[in-house]
Design an enzyme around this catalytic site. Structure first.
Site, PDB file in Angstrom:
ATOM      1  N   TYR A   1       3.417  -1.681  14.112  1.00  0.00           N
ATOM      2  CA  TYR A   1       3.092  -1.951  12.711  1.00  0.00           C
ATOM      3  C   TYR A   1       4.079  -1.220  11.813  1.00  0.00           C
ATOM      4  O   TYR A   1       4.628  -0.168  12.179  1.00  0.00           O
ATOM      5  CB  TYR A   1       1.682  -1.455  12.366  1.00  0.00           C
ATOM      6  CG  TYR A   1       0.556  -2.304  12.889  1.00  0.00           C
ATOM      7  CD1 TYR A   1      -0.009  -3.318  12.108  1.00  0.00           C
ATOM      8  CD2 TYR A   1       0.026  -2.081  14.153  1.00  0.00           C
ATOM      9  CE1 TYR A   1      -1.058  -4.089  12.579  1.00  0.00           C
ATOM     10  CE2 TYR A   1      -1.031  -2.852  14.639  1.00  0.00           C
ATOM     11  CZ  TYR A   1      -1.569  -3.849  13.848  1.00  0.00           C
ATOM     12  OH  TYR A   1      -2.611  -4.605  14.318  1.00  0.00           O
TER      13      TYR A   1
ATOM     14  N   ASP B   1      -6.649  -7.383   8.802  1.00  0.00           N
ATOM     15  CA  ASP B   1      -7.591  -7.428   7.688  1.00  0.00           C
ATOM     16  C   ASP B   1      -7.088  -8.326   6.564  1.00  0.00           C
ATOM     17  O   ASP B   1      -5.919  -8.731   6.526  1.00  0.00           O
ATOM     18  CB  ASP B   1      -7.822  -6.019   7.132  1.00  0.00           C
ATOM     19  CG  ASP B   1      -8.547  -5.125   8.112  1.00  0.00           C
ATOM     20  OD1 ASP B   1      -9.283  -5.647   8.967  1.00  0.00           O
ATOM     21  OD2 ASP B   1      -8.361  -3.891   8.028  1.00  0.00           O
TER      22      ASP B   1
END
Length: 326
Positions: free
Chosen positions: A171, A103
């Site tokens: 992540y 994003d």
């Protein structure tokens, strides 16, 4: 030993075939790092150049973009910027496919992308494999802004798909826990102006490990056919602020949330991080994780934390995807 007739000559072996002939349409895998602060995410975004959109582009801060010769607004995305640099190098139209659609504001240390081009026999187009992989990396980087870099280039199989071939991804979400705002790395951490119990967060995170329906940990418009995913590990650690001075008695702590799995839904890691932060500050019972997993109710989980604390660390693949140049 082979006997030769008088006057006969030894057979001459064929010369080795150039790598560009062996691989007429080479496919290259790029491993990328980027600072997502000034990018509108990974995926290319092109919209009509309405007055409202153009006005938004003129304001400070995101979204960043420009009106191009086609009369449309092209937002500044990592895919668009890197693809344009690759096209300048190989002098032909290529399509760059990325493994993870990060994003706006999200960073990456190990994003993976791939493209196919010709081998360079026609009008100097393409990139012959015998020209070298590091030379290709340097050529692309020379055309990129400082906030995105190609770390490595590999020659891969024609069928290599950075999306479908991924077996796992990792992540990291980083939280700056303390009263004072972070200064030097403020674009890469989430500021939580309170203390966090990293031990309680780590214990609660173990409820997420395994195969679950993560419908309660994604946005409503996730766009996926299934919300079942497998989390391989979710670890929470605490450390000192690396930029704190020794005499600072009120120094903040750094809490990192490392999560790996076979795939992630839209905003899933940021919601996991928000849930664990609320547990760490004592505002959410760890049993709410069980409730969110069993019911799929988004309201049972914590908030979606901002993008700046999130970084894509690595992507691993099921089979070795690189191949020999010979």
């Amino acid at each position: 030993m082979q006997k030769l007739m008088p006057g006969a000559r030894l057979p001459v072996p064929d010369p080795p075939r150039p790598a560009s002939i062996l691989h007429p349409m080479p496919r290259y895998k790029l491993t990328l790092r980027y600072d997502g602060t000034d990018f509108c995410g990974w995926q290319k975004q092109v919209v009509p150049a309405s007055a409202e959109v153009v006005a938004r582009l003129s304001r400070p801060g995101p979204p960043f973009g420009e009106v191009r010769e086609d009369g449309k607004v092209h937002y500044r995305t990592v895919q668009d910027v890197v693809e344009r640099a690759v096209r300048e190098v190989v002098r032909e139209r290529v399509v760059l496919t990325g493994a993870s659609r990060t994003d706006s504001g999200v960073h990456a240390e190990g994003q993976v992308a791939a493209f196919t081009c010709s081998a360079g026999e026609t009008r100097g187009q393409g990139w012959p494999t015998d020209r070298g992989l590091d030379a290709l990396r340097q050529a692309i980087n020379s055309r990129l802004a400082p906030d995105v870099r190609v770390r490595t280039v590999e020659l891969v199989d024609d069928q290599f798909d950075p999306i479908r071939g991924a077996a796992s991804k990792g992540y990291r979400y980083t939280v700056h826990a303390g009263r004072e705002h972070p200064m030097w790395d403020r674009n890469y951490v989430f500021h939580a102006p309170y203390a966090l119990d990293a031990g309680a967060m780590h214990a609660a995170a173990q409820k997420l490990v395994g195969e679950h329906d993560f419908a309660g940990f994604t946005a409503a418009d996730h766009g996926r056919l299934t919300t079942v995913r497998t989390i391989f590990a979710c670890d929470v650690r605490e450390a000192a602020d690396p930029f704190a001075r020794a005499e600072d008695a009120s120094a903040a702590r750094r809490v990192t949330i490392d999560v790996s799995g076979n795939g992630f839904l839209y905003n899933m890691v940021r919601i996991i991080a928000g849930t664990l932060v609320e547990i760490g500050r004592g505002r959410l019972d760890p049993a709410r994780i069980d409730a969110a997993l069993s019911t799929g109710d988004r309201t049972q989980a914590g908030p979606t934390l901002p993008p700046e604390g999130l970084r894509l660390e690595w992507i691993r693949y099921r089979e070795p995807e690189s191949r020999d140049l010979s």
